[in-house]
Design a protein around this motif. Sequence first.
Motif, PDB file in Angstrom:
ATOM      1  N   LEU A  24      48.250  43.578  35.256  1.00 42.13           N
ATOM      2  CA  LEU A  24      47.662  44.452  35.934  1.00 42.13           C
ATOM      3  C   LEU A  24      47.666  45.757  35.514  1.00 42.13           C
ATOM      4  N   CYS A  25      48.587  46.392  34.944  1.00 42.41           N
ATOM      5  CA  CYS A  25      48.508  47.682  34.397  1.00 42.41           C
ATOM      6  C   CYS A  25      47.408  47.537  33.044  1.00 42.41           C
ATOM      7  N   GLY A  26      47.242  46.654  32.405  1.00 44.63           N
ATOM      8  CA  GLY A  26      46.270  46.541  31.385  1.00 44.63           C
ATOM      9  C   GLY A  26      44.559  46.486  32.076  1.00 44.63           C
ATOM     10  N   LEU A  27      44.710  46.349  33.292  1.00 50.70           N
ATOM     11  CA  LEU A  27      43.321  46.357  33.623  1.00 50.70           C
ATOM     12  C   LEU A  27      42.849  47.839  34.000  1.00 50.70           C
ATOM     13  N   LEU A  28      43.923  48.636  34.170  1.00 48.61           N
ATOM     14  CA  LEU A  28      43.649  50.165  34.651  1.00 48.61           C
ATOM     15  C   LEU A  28      42.509  50.985  33.737  1.00 48.61           C
ATOM     16  N   GLU A  29      42.919  51.144  32.668  1.00 44.87           N
ATOM     17  CA  GLU A  29      41.926  51.763  31.824  1.00 44.87           C
ATOM     18  C   GLU A  29      40.833  51.360  31.497  1.00 44.87           C
ATOM     19  N   PRO A  30      40.549  50.198  31.178  1.00 48.81           N
ATOM     20  CA  PRO A  30      39.184  49.765  31.037  1.00 48.81           C
ATOM     21  C   PRO A  30      38.407  49.540  32.147  1.00 48.81           C
ATOM     22  N   SER A  31      39.018  49.200  33.332  1.00 52.52           N
ATOM     23  CA  SER A  31      38.203  49.539  34.615  1.00 52.52           C
ATOM     24  C   SER A  31      37.909  50.649  34.964  1.00 52.52           C
ATOM     25  N   LEU A  64      30.522  46.575  40.911  1.00 54.39           N
ATOM     26  CA  LEU A  64      31.766  45.668  41.194  1.00 54.39           C
ATOM     27  C   LEU A  64      31.614  44.302  40.544  1.00 54.39           C
ATOM     28  N   ASP A  65      30.420  43.717  40.753  1.00 57.28           N
ATOM     29  CA  ASP A  65      30.019  42.364  40.038  1.00 57.28           C
ATOM     30  C   ASP A  65      30.117  42.549  38.682  1.00 57.28           C
ATOM     31  N   LEU A  66      29.661  43.475  38.080  1.00 56.53           N
ATOM     32  CA  LEU A  66      29.724  43.681  36.641  1.00 56.53           C
ATOM     33  C   LEU A  66      31.146  43.874  36.416  1.00 56.53           C
ATOM     34  N   HIS A  67      31.862  44.540  36.761  1.00 55.38           N
ATOM     35  CA  HIS A  67      33.542  44.481  36.552  1.00 55.38           C
ATOM     36  C   HIS A  67      33.956  43.301  36.600  1.00 55.38           C
ATOM     37  N   MET A  68      33.598  42.425  37.663  1.00 57.67           N
ATOM     38  CA  MET A  68      34.126  41.050  37.428  1.00 57.67           C
ATOM     39  C   MET A  68      33.855  39.919  36.635  1.00 57.67           C
ATOM     40  N   GLU A  69      32.686  40.535  35.959  1.00 60.02           N
ATOM     41  CA  GLU A  69      32.162  39.750  34.759  1.00 60.02           C
ATOM     42  C   GLU A  69      32.651  40.272  33.485  1.00 60.02           C
ATOM     43  N   SER A  70      33.230  41.427  33.474  1.00 60.38           N
ATOM     44  CA  SER A  70      33.562  42.057  32.400  1.00 60.38           C
ATOM     45  C   SER A  70      34.591  41.204  31.342  1.00 60.38           C
ATOM     46  N   ASP A  71      34.854  41.632  30.238  1.00 62.10           N
ATOM     47  CA  ASP A  71      35.821  40.751  29.197  1.00 62.10           C
ATOM     48  C   ASP A  71      37.058  41.029  29.634  1.00 62.10           C
ATOM     49  N   HIS A  72      37.409  42.157  30.098  1.00 60.40           N
ATOM     50  CA  HIS A  72      38.746  42.333  30.414  1.00 60.40           C
ATOM     51  C   HIS A  72      39.444  41.872  31.635  1.00 60.40           C
ATOM     52  N   PHE A  73      38.444  41.923  32.386  1.00 58.68           N
ATOM     53  CA  PHE A  73      38.693  41.153  33.979  1.00 58.68           C
ATOM     54  C   PHE A  73      38.778  39.736  33.655  1.00 58.68           C
ATOM     55  N   GLN A  74      37.800  39.061  32.929  1.00 59.24           N
ATOM     56  CA  GLN A  74      37.749  37.657  32.737  1.00 59.24           C
ATOM     57  C   GLN A  74      38.987  37.390  32.025  1.00 59.24           C
ATOM     58  N   SER A  75      39.689  38.099  30.940  1.00 58.35           N
ATOM     59  CA  SER A  75      40.743  37.653  30.283  1.00 58.35           C
ATOM     60  C   SER A  75      41.969  37.852  31.090  1.00 58.35           C
ATOM     61  N   PHE A  76      42.012  38.901  31.997  1.00 54.13           N
ATOM     62  CA  PHE A  76      43.021  38.804  32.984  1.00 54.13           C
ATOM     63  C   PHE A  76      43.184  37.589  34.029  1.00 54.13           C
TER      64      PHE A  76
END
Length: 98
Positions: A24-31, A64-76
């Motif tokens: 979860l912490c890994g999501l913070l900065e890229p998001s 929000l939709d673009l965030h959910m499609e982002s590489d870092h979110f999909q990797s999470f």
Amino acid sequence: MATVHVFAEIKASEGYERELESALCGLLEPSREELGCCQFELYRDKSVSDVFILQEVWISQRSLDLHMESDHFQSFLTSIQENQWVEYITPRTLNFLG
């Protein structure tokens, strides 16, 4: 255009609190760096140590939709699913009243 407010409750699977917190912490900065992100904060419940809350504010549903499609979110998502670190995720999209 109305902002989108999301609160997501995430419960770690037993014994995986550290791994989930790290993911979860890994999501913070890229998001936070994403276009359209107004707020992206992580909390840990003081009374229930395996429960985390993400508080998010996005400028639009599209951001929000673009965030959910982002590489870092999909990797999470892939990591938590493959490793079974999460018991449940309950996202709540809220209307801001004042």
